[in-house]
Structure formats: structure tokens, C-alpha cells
Design a protein around this motif. Structure first.
Motif, PDB file in Angstrom:
ATOM      1  N   GLU A  22       0.841  -1.199   0.000  1.00 28.52           N
ATOM      2  CA  GLU A  22       0.000   0.000   0.000  1.00 28.52           C
ATOM      3  C   GLU A  22       0.874   1.245   0.000  1.00 28.52           C
ATOM      4  N   HIS A  73      -4.525   9.890  -3.972  1.00 24.78           N
ATOM      5  CA  HIS A  73      -4.758   8.450  -4.093  1.00 24.78           C
ATOM      6  C   HIS A  73      -6.219   8.231  -4.482  1.00 24.78           C
ATOM      7  N   ALA A 104      -7.961   5.705  -5.431  1.00 22.11           N
ATOM      8  CA  ALA A 104      -8.624   4.494  -4.955  1.00 22.11           C
ATOM      9  C   ALA A 104      -9.313   4.696  -3.616  1.00 22.11           C
ATOM     10  N   SER A 105      -8.753   5.548  -2.769  1.00 28.19           N
ATOM     11  CA  SER A 105      -9.365   5.820  -1.469  1.00 28.19           C
ATOM     12  C   SER A 105      -9.945   7.227  -1.385  1.00 28.19           C
ATOM     13  N   SER A 121      -4.740   2.932   2.189  1.00 30.56           N
ATOM     14  CA  SER A 121      -5.436   1.710   1.816  1.00 30.56           C
ATOM     15  C   SER A 121      -6.637   2.045   0.940  1.00 30.56           C
ATOM     16  N   LYS A 122      -7.052   1.091   0.109  1.00 34.57           N
ATOM     17  CA  LYS A 122      -8.223   1.329  -0.731  1.00 34.57           C
ATOM     18  C   LYS A 122      -9.491   1.488   0.108  1.00 34.57           C
TER      19      LYS A 122
END
Length: 815
Positions: free
Chosen positions: A541, A680, A682-683, A785-786
Motif C-alpha cells: 500500500e 490516491h 482508490a481511497s 489503503s483502498k
């Protein structure tokens, strides 16, 4: 405690019991919470009582060993609890306080023409201090700035001081000042505002000892200060290393010879051998009917101990000298008894006595290295039917210690310089056979002659110490190219290598020796020739580490195998460098060999400190800065390094997007800072690295179209407070627009700038941003983290003497 004549079945303790007690002492310093010593003592005693009721031998011994482990834990815990009970209340920090005490360490020159010294406090004079709870510190570390080259007026002093509780930068690797302060017993540090002689102060035996040692140091300085090698003379003769320059330390570190100027086992061992030879020669001249063999041995032992004790006292009776004195005492005692016993018995006895008398010893790297070196030498040389000869023995000892301590040094976060093997082969015998005898004889001649032969003795000492430093400096020049030939290996492989080398030296079978040399040589050559290019370990990550560098900034961003550093923290030339104390140790621990990008927000020394050292130590790809000309000027001495502009196209690493922004109007100073957005998707997270921008630049960022991504909604946003939380930054409109969920202040603990400013803190609070401060949290890690970011503070996982209840970090508050 020691019933060495008993059979194993009836022995209460023995070597296994000593090891169990020692493991208990050592275990304490791995804990994050201090267990109650009283309960531990009770449990240990109950286990001892229970063992008396157990008839089965193996189970009884096992219970007793566990009891000794618990008692060792209790013993160390009791001393730690007593030390931590000395505490400076938070409301006394930063205030002018008056105290009386005596100097209990030789003063040393500090940075900015200051004088550093330690005071053992006898009484506190300020109102409300004398009956304060908890117990006020008995030992404080002080710096006297602005003294205009004045010396302390005497040994017993009345001082006006400003103190703070123990605190230092907190990161996973690198030097921890708080560990050092706890080990040394300093429960407060501070500065001197006024100092005067206090003749009415009672001076007990401890005070008188330090006054005597100060007198000895003054006499040594008076007689030998004109010598060219005086820093080495003072170090070896009285253990005063305050005159060693940065150049000395650089050479000693590069050649692995720092142990030569730390009075310890080598030096006290030489004194013991010399005193033993003198005692033997004298007692043999006495008629046998006056002094039989037993009394000769006792007289020799007594003289050895007295001489070693005197030298230890002259050298300050420091931790290494006390440890060495105990080893000499135990080893001499076993020789005096002249019994057939395993050499490991006195080794275990010395280990037990060191930990019994000084349960804080495991906090010293010297403890591990000294006992480790002795263990290696015992393993190699004990039980031999014939001695190997002095030259062969010297080479065997150096190779054994070099290989045997390599995994231990690796575990302690240090390197094993290959050049040190070459340096010590000459330095140790030269110091042992030439320097120390000449030093002791010369000092004695000066003392007896009343100083009449000082000039001649000084010249002689320069003549024997000069070649030593010349040799070490020559080896130092080889250290860098030779280090390339040092193979890299895992701790397990290093331990295996050490074991093989020790076995090879211990059992020198010809076939085994040839096979081992061939295997080790093949491994070393293969490891060097096939050394891979700089490849970083992969992180699953994305990870952002905000290091605790005090009043400054340094951030590491890792994505996959890529690594980016934003700013390198503060540096004060010749005093402190965040690169040396924090960045390099932590990069090595993380296995990072290459920085793909290095971004320096601007050229101030608290953001670009140690830049040259970093670029020389680690492979660096692209360098960018808000002040490229300034940073390029810093890197002039590093060939082939260019510095690009801050403004550049965004780039992406494995789903993490990096975007840049810089003021159009400013090109110098704080407002030229390069602002970096780490996004980021994804998150839905943003992390903003803002440098030292001011409110004026913040207003520029808020202009329509200036920063398109600033107007985009995200699920989570963390911002590093501009300019460490200065009142010149973090305007209310900017905070409202950024709308951070978290804010991190990178400021020094009780720094004179007072960051973060209370008004700034209040503005972030109004925006519902959760605050963190590296001065309280230590290193802060954000894992992207996602499922959303995870934030962790190092202070929650550090030992009990740093984060325990009521201590500095436990009560640390953001203003």
C-alpha cells in the motif's frame, strides 16, 4: 548466589540461573509498559517457594529459572520506576528556576560557544519547588550560552536555569536522545541564565570525588594542552573526550576505532597486566618465609584491583570503566583461586554483577559489544593446549572479533567497516605496547618532577600518537573504496558467517579450514560481483512517513518500489543534521537504496539541511525545488547533479498521482516553496505538502483557476500545516477551502519560535481538523489503503520510559 563447587543437581543458581536473571533484566527494556516491580518480586518469591515443594528435579530447576527471570525483570523494573519517579512538573517547564548543586561531569565546549555540563542537584530554591510532587530531578543537563568565554566560577554552584523535561526526536531508527537521557539519569535539560559560586553548599563524598577529578583534569590541561595531540592525551589519560574535534570523530568512526578513546576493557586490561607484572616482580624479591605463594597471589591481586580502581576513578568511573573493572575483578578472583573451572563461569559471574549493580546496562551498545567480544575471544582461545604466539594470536583475535561482532553491529543498526579490520591490526598493539606505557610513564614523570619535564614528555607523546592518527587517516582514505567490496547479507546469513568463522578459528582442522575459506570467499566474491542495482523493497500500500526531525520538515513517500523524499530536515553545521541522525538510518532500515525523486520545497536550512550528505550516500534520480538556484548552489560540490523547477507535469506511480504548484509571483524565500499534492484516487485521499508558504501565497492559491484540484471534493484530506503552524500562515479562508480532516504540525518541542501558534491551532479546530504534532507523536505514518487511510503514531509503540503515564509525550499537548 554462586555455589560453584556444588553438583548440578544441588546448585541453586549456576550459569543457567545467571543467564535467566540476565534475560529478565534485558527483557524489561523491550516492554512498552512498565510492570509493577512489587508484584513481580512477589511472584518471583512465590515461584522460589513453590520450587521447594517440587520433587521432580527437572521441573524444580525449570521453576527456579523462571523465578530468576521474573526477579531479574523486577530488579530492573524497580530501578526504572525509581528513576522515572524523578520528574519535572509540566508547569515548571520554561520558567526561571533556582537550584544549588555541584558539577558532576567535566564541562565540555558546546555549539555556539556554549558550555555543556551536568549538575547533581542538592536543593531547589524557587518557591513551591522544595515540597513538590513528584520527586524533582536530581541530575540535570545544562548548556550555558552567551557566557563570553567565562568559565564556571567553581565546583559548587547556585544557578538560575530554564528547564524542560526529557525529549528528543522520535523515529524508528537513528539516535534517540530520550534513550540516552534515561540511561544517563538526566531527568531534565535546559539552559543557564545566571550562575554563582555557592560555598555554603554541603559537599559529600560524591561531590568531593568530582571536585578532585576536576582538579586532575585542570592539571592535565595545564601540563599537556600545548601538545599537538592533546585531545588524544586527555581521552586516554583521564577519559575526557571533550577536546576531540569533528575530524577526530570522523576518522575514528570510519576506521572502527572509537573504542580506543573510550576507556574500557582494553585500557583497564593493560593496567591490570602492568600492575600484575610489577606485583609479581616485587613479591618474588621478598624471601619465601616472609611471603608464601598464596600471599604473593593475594598481594598481586590487591595491587591489580587498586591500580585499576584508581585509573577508573581518574577516567570518571563511567559505565564502560565500571563494566571493565567488574570484569577485571571477577577474572582476577578466579585466577587467584586457581581452580579448575570453565572460563564461562567468570564470564557469567561478571555478567550477573554488571546487571546487578547497573540494571540499565543493556541500554548501552557498549554492553553488548564488550560482552560479545569477550564471548568470541573465549570461544576461540579457551581450551587450547598451546598458545598461538603473539602475532598469530593478534590476527586471530582481530578476525574473530570482526566476524563475531558483525551480526551484533547489524542488529544494533551499525555497519562493520571492513577498513576497521586493517586499522585495528596495527592500532591495538601500538596503543597497547607503545602509547599507553609511554602515556602512563610520562604522566608519572611530570608528576614527580613537578612539571620540569613537561615539554620533553609532550614531544614524546606527540611522537607516539602522531603515527597512530596518520595510520588511521590513511586507512580512512581506503574506507570508502573498500566498503564497495563489503558483501551485503541478511542478519541470519551474517550470524551464520560469524559462527562458521569462530568454529574455523576454534577448530583449525586443515581440511575444514580450506573448505570454509573457499566457501566464504566464493560467497563474498559472488555477493560483490552480483550485487544488484539499487532496487527498493516493494510496499503493498502507498505509504507516507512524516519523520520527526524537530523544527523542520522531512517526508518519505513510497509507492510500490518507488520512493520520494520531500525536504531533508534541519542542519546546524558541526552540531546536528537530520540526514545523518534520521533520514539515512531510517532509509537503510527500510532497505531504500534509491530515491526516484527528491523535492526540496525551498532552500532554508530547516528544509534542505544535510542535502550533500544525502545525495552522496543514496542514489538520487530527479531533483526539484522551489528555489532551484539555491539548491543547485548547495550541491555544487556534487558533480553531475542538476536541479529542476518545481512546476512540472503531474506524474503517476501505481495509481498515486503527484501534482505540483508554486506561486507565480515569488521565486525566493518561504513563499517560493514547492507545494506537492499526493492524490490516491482508490481511497479518495489527498495529502498536501506545503513547505513554508505564507498567507499571501495561500490567497494566491484561492484565486479562481489557480489550483484546479483544490476545488475538487475528496473523501479525505490531510495537510501538513504551512510553515510548521506559524501565525504567518494557515489563514482562515485557506483552511476553509482546503477543509482538512487532519493537520500535522512539524515543529520542535518547546522551540523558541513557539510553533504551532495558538491562533493557528484554533483555526484548524474550527474547521474540525484533527491535529497531530511530530513533537508529541514522533514519526507519523499514513497508509493509503483502498478502504481509506490509516494513521499511526510511533509514540504508541515505543518503550515505557518514553511514552509511560505522566511522562513528556504522555502529557504533550498542542497549544
Amino acid at each position: 548466589m554462586f555455589h560453584t563447587h556444588q553438583t548440578p543437581e544441588h546448585s541453586v543458581v549456576g550459569a543457567p540461573g545467571i543467564v535467566a536473571f540476565s534475560c529478565g533484566v534485558i527483557l524489561l527494556y523491550q516492554l512498552t509498559l512498565l510492570p509493577p516491580p512489587g508484584w513481580l518480586f512477589l511472584v518471583g518469591l512465590l515461584m522460589v517457594s513453590a520450587s521447594l515443594l517440587i520433587r521432580q528435579g527437572t521441573m524444580r530447576r525449570l521453576v527456579r529459572l523462571l523465578a530468576l527471570l521474573v526477579l531479574g525483570l523486577a530488579w530492573a523494573g524497580w530501578h526504572s520506576e525509581a528513576r522515572l519517579a524523578e520528574r519535572l512538573p509540566a508547569d515548571m517547564e520554561g520558567k526561571r528556576l533556582e537550584l544549588s548543586g555541584y558539577v558532576c561531569e567535566l564541562p565540555q565546549a558546546g555549539s555556539f560557544s556554549s558550555l555543556r555540563f551536568s549538575v547533581c542537584v542538592v536543593s531547589w530554591h524557587s518557591e513551591g519547588q522544595q515540597g513538590a510532587t513528584p520527586v524533582l530531578p536530581r541530575r540535570v543537563r545544562l548548556s550555558w550560552y552567551g557566557r563570553n568565554d567565562q568559565a564556571l566560577p567553581g565546583h559548587r554552584l547556585r544557578l538560575e536555569v530554564v528547564l524542560k523535561r526529557p525529549h528528543g526526536n522520535l523515529n524508528p531508527e537513528g539516535f534517540r536522545y530520550e534513550d540516552w537521557l534515561f540511561r544517563k539519569g538526566y531527568r531534565a535539560t535546559g539552559s543557564v541564565r545566571a550562575v554563582a559560586l555557592d560555598q555554603d553548599l554541603h559537599c559529600g563524598w560524591h561531590c568531593r570525588y568530582h571536585a578532585w577529578r576536576q582538579t586532575v583534569a585542570e592539571q592535565v590541561h595545564r601540563h599537556f594542552s600545548d601538545a599537538g595531540e592533546y585531545p588524544l592525551i586527555a581521552s586516554l589519560l583521564i577519559g575526557h573526550r571533550g577536546y576531540l574535534t569533528d575530524r577526530h570523530w570522523q576518522t575514528l568512526r570510519a576506521t572502527g576505532t572509537i573504542h580506543l578513546v573510550a576507556i574500557s576493557g582494553l585500557h583497564l586490561g593493560l593496567v591490570a597486566v602492568g600492575a600484575g607484572l610489577v606485583a609479581r616482580r616485587f613479591t618474588l624479591s621478598v624471601p619465601a618465609h616472609w611471603l608464601d605463594e598464596r600471599r604473593r597471589r593475594i598481594a598481586g591481586f590487591a595491587l591489580v584491583i587498586l591500580c585499576c580502581l584508581f585509573y577508573a576513578l581518574v577516567a570518571g568511573f563511567t559505565v564502560p570503566t565500571r563494566r571493565a573493572l567488574i570484569m577485571v575483578l571477577v577474572g582476577g578472583w578466579y585466577l587467584l583461586l586457581a581452580r579448575e573451572a570453565s572460563v564461562w563461569r567468570p564470564f557469567c559471574s561478571a555478567l550477573f554483577l554488571v546487571l546487578l549493580l547497573d540494571p540499565f546496562a543493556p541500554l548501552d551498545q557498549g554492553f553488548w559489544l564488550s560482552f560479545g567480544a569477550v564471548a568470541v575471544l573465549l570461544a576461540v582461545f579457551s581450551g587450547r593446549l598451546a598458545g598461538p604466539g603473539w602475532l598469530k594470536g593478534l590476527v586471530l583475535a582481530q578476525v574473530a572479533v570482526f566476524a563475531g561482532l558483525w551480526p551484533l553491529l547489524s542488529g544494533l543498526g551499525q555497519s562493520q567497516p571492513l577498513a576497521g579490520l586493517v586499522a585495528n591490526l596495527v592500532a591495538i598493539p601500538w596503543v597497547s605496547l607503545v602509547v599507553m606505557p609511554v602515556l602512563f610513564a610520562g604522566a608519572l614523570l611530570v608528576l614527580v618532577s613537578g612539571g620540569a619535564v613537561t615539554g620533553w614528555v609532550s614531544s614524546l607523546l606527540d611522537a607516539v600518537l602522531g603515527p597512530l592518527m596518520a595510520w588511521l587517516q590513511w586507512v580512512e582514505q581506503l574506507a570508502a573504496p573498500v566498503s564497495v567490496l563489503t558483501p551485503e547479507a541478511s542478519p541470519f546469513l551474517l550470524a551464520l558467517l560469524a559462527a562458521v568463522v569462530v568454529l574455523l578459528l576454534r577448530f583449525p582442522d586443515r581440511v575444514f579450514r580450506l573448505m570454509t575459506v573457499a566457501l566464504v570467499g566464493a560467497w563474498a566474491v559472488t555477493a560483490v560481483l552480483t550485487r544488484p542495482a539499487a532496487i527498493n523493497p516493494e510496499v503493498v500500500e502507498p505509504e507516507i512517513r512524516v519523520w520527526d526531525v524537530g523544527q523542520g520538515l522531512s517526508v518519505l513517500v513510497r509507492v510500490g518500489r518507488k520512493a520520494l523524499v520531500y525536504d531533508t530536515g534541519p542542519e546546524v553545521r558541526g552540531v546536528f543534521s537530520a540526514v545523518d541522525s534520521t533520514l539515512l538510518p531510517n532509509l537503510r532500515a527500510l532497505g531504500i537504496n534509491k530515491l526516484d525523486r527528491l523535492i526540496i520545497s525551498h532552500g532554508d536550512s530547516d528544509h534542505a539541511g544535510g542535502l550533500v550528505q544525502l545525495v552522496q550516500a543514496v542514489e538520487v534520480g530527479q531533483i526539484q525545488s522551489g528555489e532551484p538556484e539555491v539548491v543547485a548552489g548547495i550541491l555544487d560540490e556534487v558533480p553531475g547533479k542538476s536541479v529542476g523547477q518545481c512546476r512540472s507535469e503531474p506524474f503517476e506511480w501505481h495509481g498515486v498521482v503527484f501534482e505540483f504548484w508554486q506561486s507565480q509571483a515569488e521565486r525566493t524565500g518561504n513563499d517560493a516553496s514547492c507545494v506537492v499534492r499526493v492524490h490516491h484516487p482508490a481511497s479518495g485521499s489527498d495529502v498536501l505538502l506545503t513547505g513554508d508558504i505564507s498567507k499571501r501565497v495561500e490567497a494566491e492559491m484561492l484565486a479562481p483557476g489557480a489550483v484546479p484540484w483544490l476545488r475538487k471534493a475528496v473523501d479525505f484530506r490531510l495537510v501538513l500545516a504551512p510553515h510548521h503552524g506559524s501565525k504567518t500562515s494557515s489563514s482562515a479562508p485557506w483552511i476553509d477551502r482546503v477543509a482538512p480532516d487532519w493537520v500535522i504540525y512539524t515543529a520542535g518541542y518547546r522551540h523558541r519560535y513557539g510553533h504551532p501558534h495558538p491562533d493557528v491551532v484554533a483555526r484548524y479546530q474550527l474547521a474540525n481538523a484533527r491535529p497531530l504534532n511530530t513533537a508529541c507523536s514522533g514519526e507519523i505514518v499514513i497508509n493509503l489503503s483502498k478502504h481509506g487511510p490509516k494513521i499511526s503514531e510511533l509514540r504508541h509503540t515505543v518503550p515505557f520510559w518514553i511514552q509511560g503515564p505522566g511522562l513528556t509525550r504522555d502529557q504533550c499537548k498542542i497549544p
